[in-house]
Design a protein around this motif. Sequence first.
Motif, PDB file in Angstrom:
ATOM      1  N   PRO A   6     -75.883  89.299   7.450  1.00 52.47           N
ATOM      2  CA  PRO A   6     -74.573  89.823   7.066  1.00 52.47           C
ATOM      3  C   PRO A   6     -74.268  89.682   5.578  1.00 52.47           C
ATOM      4  CG  PRO A   6     -74.395  88.537   9.075  1.00 52.47           C
ATOM      5  CD  PRO A   6     -75.797  88.375   8.571  1.00 52.47           C
ATOM      6  N   ASP A   7     -74.612  88.533   4.971  1.00 59.66           N
ATOM      7  CA  ASP A   7     -74.316  88.335   3.559  1.00 59.66           C
ATOM      8  C   ASP A   7     -75.112  89.315   2.693  1.00 59.66           C
ATOM      9  OD1 ASP A   7     -72.964  86.822   1.423  1.00 59.66           O
ATOM     10  OD2 ASP A   7     -75.007  86.230   0.891  1.00 59.66           O
ATOM     11  N   ARG A   8     -76.360  89.540   3.040  1.00 55.83           N
ATOM     12  CA  ARG A   8     -77.190  90.476   2.272  1.00 55.83           C
ATOM     13  C   ARG A   8     -76.654  91.894   2.405  1.00 55.83           C
ATOM     14  NH1 ARG A   8     -83.304  90.188   3.342  1.00 55.83           N
ATOM     15  NH2 ARG A   8     -82.925  88.119   2.534  1.00 55.83           N
ATOM     16  N   ARG A   9     -76.212  92.257   3.607  1.00 53.33           N
ATOM     17  CA  ARG A   9     -75.642  93.594   3.818  1.00 53.33           C
ATOM     18  C   ARG A   9     -74.380  93.776   2.982  1.00 53.33           C
ATOM     19  NH1 ARG A   9     -77.175  96.402   8.636  1.00 53.33           N
ATOM     20  NH2 ARG A   9     -75.075  97.238   8.784  1.00 53.33           N
ATOM     21  N   LEU A 132     -70.141  93.185 -17.493  1.00 57.62           N
ATOM     22  CA  LEU A 132     -69.915  93.412 -16.063  1.00 57.62           C
ATOM     23  C   LEU A 132     -70.913  92.622 -15.223  1.00 57.62           C
ATOM     24  CD1 LEU A 132     -69.219  97.256 -16.095  1.00 57.62           C
ATOM     25  CD2 LEU A 132     -67.602  95.458 -15.413  1.00 57.62           C
ATOM     26  N   LEU A 133     -72.182  92.625 -15.637  1.00 57.99           N
ATOM     27  CA  LEU A 133     -73.202  91.848 -14.920  1.00 57.99           C
ATOM     28  C   LEU A 133     -72.847  90.363 -14.888  1.00 57.99           C
ATOM     29  CD1 LEU A 133     -76.530  93.433 -16.216  1.00 57.99           C
ATOM     30  CD2 LEU A 133     -75.834  93.240 -13.829  1.00 57.99           C
ATOM     31  N   LEU A 134     -72.441  89.824 -16.030  1.00 56.17           N
ATOM     32  CA  LEU A 134     -72.102  88.400 -16.102  1.00 56.17           C
ATOM     33  C   LEU A 134     -70.872  88.070 -15.260  1.00 56.17           C
ATOM     34  CD1 LEU A 134     -72.743  87.694 -19.890  1.00 56.17           C
ATOM     35  CD2 LEU A 134     -74.143  86.957 -17.939  1.00 56.17           C
ATOM     36  N   ALA A 135     -69.849  88.914 -15.336  1.00 55.71           N
ATOM     37  CA  ALA A 135     -68.642  88.688 -14.528  1.00 55.71           C
ATOM     38  C   ALA A 135     -68.989  88.732 -13.042  1.00 55.71           C
ATOM     39  CB  ALA A 135     -67.581  89.729 -14.869  1.00 55.71           C
ATOM     40  N   GLY A 136     -69.829  89.686 -12.656  1.00 53.31           N
ATOM     41  CA  GLY A 136     -70.243  89.786 -11.263  1.00 53.31           C
ATOM     42  C   GLY A 136     -71.045  88.583 -10.812  1.00 53.31           C
ATOM     43  N   ALA A 137     -71.966  88.136 -11.662  1.00 52.95           N
ATOM     44  CA  ALA A 137     -72.778  86.963 -11.326  1.00 52.95           C
ATOM     45  C   ALA A 137     -71.889  85.728 -11.165  1.00 52.95           C
ATOM     46  CB  ALA A 137     -73.836  86.731 -12.399  1.00 52.95           C
ATOM     47  N   LEU A 138     -70.875  85.592 -12.013  1.00 56.00           N
ATOM     48  CA  LEU A 138     -69.945  84.467 -11.908  1.00 56.00           C
ATOM     49  C   LEU A 138     -69.179  84.515 -10.581  1.00 56.00           C
ATOM     50  CD1 LEU A 138     -68.681  81.983 -13.277  1.00 56.00           C
ATOM     51  CD2 LEU A 138     -67.010  83.538 -14.308  1.00 56.00           C
ATOM     52  N   LEU A 139     -68.693  85.692 -10.218  1.00 56.97           N
ATOM     53  CA  LEU A 139     -67.988  85.816  -8.941  1.00 56.97           C
ATOM     54  C   LEU A 139     -68.918  85.529  -7.759  1.00 56.97           C
ATOM     55  CD1 LEU A 139     -65.586  88.892  -9.080  1.00 56.97           C
ATOM     56  CD2 LEU A 139     -65.013  86.502  -8.706  1.00 56.97           C
ATOM     57  N   ARG A 144     -70.141  81.907  -3.205  1.00 54.95           N
ATOM     58  CA  ARG A 144     -71.205  81.460  -2.310  1.00 54.95           C
ATOM     59  C   ARG A 144     -70.641  80.487  -1.283  1.00 54.95           C
ATOM     60  NH1 ARG A 144     -75.723  80.119  -5.870  1.00 54.95           N
ATOM     61  NH2 ARG A 144     -76.137  82.324  -5.800  1.00 54.95           N
ATOM     62  N   ALA A 145     -71.008  80.700  -0.038  1.00 57.93           N
ATOM     63  CA  ALA A 145     -70.524  79.852   1.060  1.00 57.93           C
ATOM     64  C   ALA A 145     -71.148  78.463   0.949  1.00 57.93           C
ATOM     65  CB  ALA A 145     -70.865  80.491   2.399  1.00 57.93           C
ATOM     66  N   PRO A 146     -70.397  77.408   1.300  1.00 62.91           N
ATOM     67  CA  PRO A 146     -70.969  76.064   1.332  1.00 62.91           C
ATOM     68  C   PRO A 146     -72.141  76.021   2.319  1.00 62.91           C
ATOM     69  CG  PRO A 146     -68.584  75.982   1.610  1.00 62.91           C
ATOM     70  CD  PRO A 146     -68.990  77.424   1.657  1.00 62.91           C
ATOM     71  N   ALA A 147     -73.106  75.143   2.062  1.00 63.49           N
ATOM     72  CA  ALA A 147     -74.305  75.061   2.871  1.00 63.49           C
ATOM     73  C   ALA A 147     -74.006  74.821   4.344  1.00 63.49           C
ATOM     74  CB  ALA A 147     -75.212  73.948   2.332  1.00 63.49           C
TER      75      ALA A 147
END
Length: 150
Positions: A6-9, A132-139, A144-147
């Motif tokens: 689901p996360d990859r989709r 835009l790439l950097l802002a997206g990577a930061l978001l 990211r969900a906790p382990a």
Amino acid sequence: MTTAPPDRRLLVAGLLFGAGAMGAVDEIVFHQLLRWHHFYDRSSGAVGLVSDGVLHAATWSATVAGLALLADARRREVFAPRRWWGAVLVGAGGFQTFDGLVDHKVLRVHQVRYGVDLTGYDITWVSAGVLLLLAGALLLRRGRAPAATR
């Protein structure tokens, strides 16, 4: 048949939507409204118009596919807003950066504009994509969900 997690989709949905939307903005603003260039400028004006049509079909297809995957993620109740928007920004920035570096400089299928010094245009074009790439990577990193919940 194996389906993506689901996360990859959700990430693919955002990437497709972001790249498609940025491509559409590029085409609408720079190809149609300002008429600075066509997608392919190394031939006749008619070929340039056809190349713009092909680009339009590709960007629209990516946008629709991204929205379909987003709808699926919402239906499956796996929608994570930060992950989605992060992927959208990465997709948009990826399109912009690829266009500025590969299409403009490596393949030289078109330039941002003709008859002017391109330095400022090129720096602005690629810098906007990288931001835009950097802002997206930061978001994406913050979303990211906790382990324990994966």
